[in-house]
Design an enzyme around this catalytic site. Structure first.
Site, PDB file in Angstrom:
ATOM      1  N   HIS A 533       0.850  -1.194   0.000  1.00  0.00           N
ATOM      2  CA  HIS A 533       0.000   0.000   0.000  1.00  0.00           C
ATOM      3  C   HIS A 533       0.884   1.242   0.000  1.00  0.00           C
ATOM      4  CE1 HIS A 533      -3.563   2.379   0.618  1.00  0.00           C
ATOM      5  NE2 HIS A 533      -3.086   2.899   1.756  1.00  0.00           N
ATOM      6  N   ASP A 550      -3.741   8.957   3.605  1.00  0.00           N
ATOM      7  CA  ASP A 550      -3.953   7.532   3.315  1.00  0.00           C
ATOM      8  C   ASP A 550      -5.289   7.400   2.600  1.00  0.00           C
ATOM      9  OD1 ASP A 550      -4.136   4.801   3.180  1.00  0.00           O
ATOM     10  OD2 ASP A 550      -3.681   4.443   5.305  1.00  0.00           O
ATOM     11  N   CYS A 603      -3.993   2.906  -5.091  1.00  0.00           N
ATOM     12  CA  CYS A 603      -3.378   3.618  -3.966  1.00  0.00           C
ATOM     13  C   CYS A 603      -2.198   4.460  -4.431  1.00  0.00           C
ATOM     14  CB  CYS A 603      -2.941   2.625  -2.896  1.00  0.00           C
ATOM     15  SG  CYS A 603      -1.791   1.355  -3.489  1.00  0.00           S
TER      16      CYS A 603
END
EC number: 3.4.22.-
Length: 644
Positions: A533, A550, A603
């Protein structure tokens, strides 16, 4: 013989017995014979003194120990004192001589029984006196003249065993065994435990009082060993004492009949000890006593007799309530008491379980009702929040955060066309040409000392994950754009920087900024790779904050603290002074504050577009639906080494 007779002649009202150095005198009644009223009185005295302690007495016909020193060493035959009426007793004549008197069979039987009981009582209470009557002393053995004149003659007994009768009636050979208090306590505890067990299984109350220990133990053994003979004497001999007990014979002396009943009942208990299922015990307050019915020579008797005839008030003896005939079938209900007890216990448990289940259902219903109420109350307040989390449909989603910032002079908000410039057909053809099959190691772009191959560009196609080369190349383009007038100065670290700093410390990365002054720029971009990630950390020296971004809504304040510690060490190493952390703040953007990815592959794109908006001082106004557009746009920007 005349000399012997002269020596044995006594005064009219006195008998003198010589034993060692002591002289015992017994004053006789003045009249001749033994009147029944006086015998009854003596019997009543004996009974009243021993009735509270004597639990089991026995039946035997013998001479009075006080008046007849010449007793039988063995048991006399049943014919001599049970079957026949030729029972002899000693009386006293007017001249002091002993003579025989033969009363009626009933009175003689009662007198003989009372005399035997009196003899036993005398033996128990006065050991020295009985030793004197038996011709024994405590230290020496003397034989009186009377014993020489009237020697003891053993009489055989066909009904009782000789050994048992000798042990019962011979004071010379019988030694009463003393039962200790410990044995009595153990027996009482065992009986109490068994009573509680019976009460638990059958559900009935059993009152079994403490047995008395005044009854000799050897007597019970003898009586139990001769139970067959006693049964014959009880049920077959009509002239015996058993007919008087079961038939409830009435005599002029009530106390004598009471004692006889007690003796015969104790015989019945021992003789019928093997018929335990037919014997029912109960409390002494029941007030009834049941006798068995026999058809031999005993007439039919009622089932209930007054218990006051056999037990005195306050007695703690075991009461025989009913003795059933062995031929009479026992009710089968008593054998199922345990099963009924189990069924009752099961029913109680089932009722408790049902009650418990009912309470559980009520609690579940109440919890569901409260939950529905809370959901209804929060339905309107959380509607927008739920829609933001779900992001359905994506086409209607608007930018989550609109940051109102003071724009620098000469910079204005552009239109939507400037924010999202259209990709032309020529640009589209070029992008498609890159995605076609070809040499994967072919270099398509080279700048910032980085090389991008066809293999690296393929990570921007469809839903592929971005690799380090694409992200590092894009960050360098952001730094290059920041050199333009009106934009904040930016320095971007390599994608391996944070991982190295976290694992190896400051000494491992302090040379990475040898040619760069990190404190001279406005914004530091730190790509953070968490294995699978991508996230972004931004250090803004203008606002004195470190912010963590995030796209999955994660909170990572630890990363912010690591970067703040890096700034302290970097200031000491490069500028030789302490870094002033006064006023600095650490943030982790919440999911409601920034756009969130709706798949598992964008991501890297979200991290790059976060950095793009931040370095332009523009609000983050893109959504998940813009990701395909951003992928094509980034391909063209990398190929031409320029941001649109």
């Amino acid at each position: 013989m005349d000399d012997i007779a002269d020596r044995m002649r006594m005064d009219a009202g006195e008998v003198t017995l010589v034993n060692h150095n002591s002289v015992f005198k017994t004053h006789l009644l003045p009249q001749t014979g033994f009147p029944e009223d006086q015998l009854s009185l003596s019997d009543q005295q004996i009974l009243s003194s021993r009735q509270g302690h004597l639990d089991r007495s026995f039946t035997c016909s013998t001479r009075s120990a006080a008046y007849n020193p010449s007793y039988y060493s063995d048991n006399p035959s049943s014919d001599s004192f049970l079957g026949s009426g030729d029972l002899r007793t000693f009386g006293q004549s007017a001249n002091g001589q002993w003579r025989n008197s033969t009363p009626s069979s009933s009175s003689s039987l009662q007198k003989s029984r009372n005399s035997r009981s009196l003899y036993l009582e005398t033996r128990k209470t006065s050991s020295g006196l009985s030793n004197s009557f038996a011709g024994k002393s405590n230290h020496h053995c003397h034989v009186s003249a009377y014993e020489k004149s009237f020697p003891i003659k053993p009489v055989p007994s066909p009904s009782w065993s000789g050994s048992c009768r000798r042990s019962l009636l011979s004071p010379k050979k019988t030694q009463r065994r003393h039962v200790s208090t410990a044995e009595e306590t153990v027996q009482e505890e065992e009986r109490e435990i068994y009573r509680q067990l019976l009460q638990m299984v059958t559900g009935k109350q059993f009152t079994i009082a403490k047995p008395t220990t005044h009854f000799p133990l050897h007597l019970s053994r003898c009586l139990s060993s001769s139970k067959n003979t006693l049964k014959d004497s009880l049920f077959k001999n009509g002239n015996s004492c058993a007919s008087q007990i079961i038939g409830s014979d009435t005599s002029s002396s009530g106390s004598a009949s009471i004692l006889t009943n007690q003796e015969q009942l104790s015989h019945s208990v021992y003789s019928l000890s093997s018929y335990t299922p037919d014997v029912a015990f109960g409390s002494k307050d029941s007030g009834t006593l049941h006798h068995p019915h026999h058809h031999h020579s005993v007439p039919h008797q009622p089932d209930n007799l007054a218990a006051s005839n056999t037990q005195s008030e306050g007695s703690d003896s075991v009461i025989l309530l009913k003795v059933k005939d062995s031929q009479t079938p026992t009710p089968s209900s008593t054998f199922f008491q345990a099963e009924l007890w189990i069924k009752e216990l099961t029913s109680v448990y089932d009722s408790r379980a049902r009650e418990r289940l009912r309470q559980i259902e009520e609690q579940k219903a109440l919890a569901l009702q409260l939950q529905n109420q809370r959901l209804q109350e929060r339905e309107h307040s959380v509607h927008d929040s739920v829609e933001l989390h779900l992001r359905v449909p994506l086409e209607k989603e608007i930018p989550v955060t609109v940051v109102q910032e003071t724009q620098k002079k000469g910079h204005k908000l552009t239109d939507s066309e400037d924010e999202f410039p259209e990709i032309t057909e020529e640009m589209e053809k070029e992008i498609k040409n890159v995605f076609r099959n070809g040499n994967q190691d072919e270099v398509l772009s080279e700048a910032f000392r980085l090389t991008i191959t066809r293999k690296d560009i393929q990570t921007l196609n469809h839903l592929n994950w971005l690799n380090d080369e694409i992200i590092n190349f894009y960050m360098n383009m952001l730094m290059e754009r920041s050199k333009e007038k009106g934009l904040p100065s930016v320095h971007a670290f390599n994608t391996f920087f944070f991982t190295k700093l976290k694992t190896a410390g400051y000494q491992a990365v302090k040379r990475w900024t040898k040619k760069v002054d990190v404190f001279s720029v406005d914004i530091l971009l730190v790509p953070i790779h968490l294995g699978v990630h991508w996230c972004l950390a931004v250090v803004d020296f203008r606002k004195k904050n470190i912010t963590y971004y995030d796209s999955m809504g994660g909170i990572n304040n630890e990363a912010c603290r690591i970067l703040l510690q890096y700034l302290k060490q970097e200031s000491i190493d490069k500028k030789r002074k302490e870094f002033d952390t006064n006023g600095w703040q650490l943030f982790s953007k919440k999911s409601q504050e920034i756009p969130q990815q709706m798949n598992g592959s964008d991501c890297g794109m979200f991290a790059c577009k976060y950095a793009d908006c931040i370095t332009k001082d523009r609000p983050i106004n893109f959504t998940q639906q813009h990701m395909p557009y951003f992928r094509k746009r980034m391909v063209w920007e990398i190929l031409h080494r320029k941001l649109l």
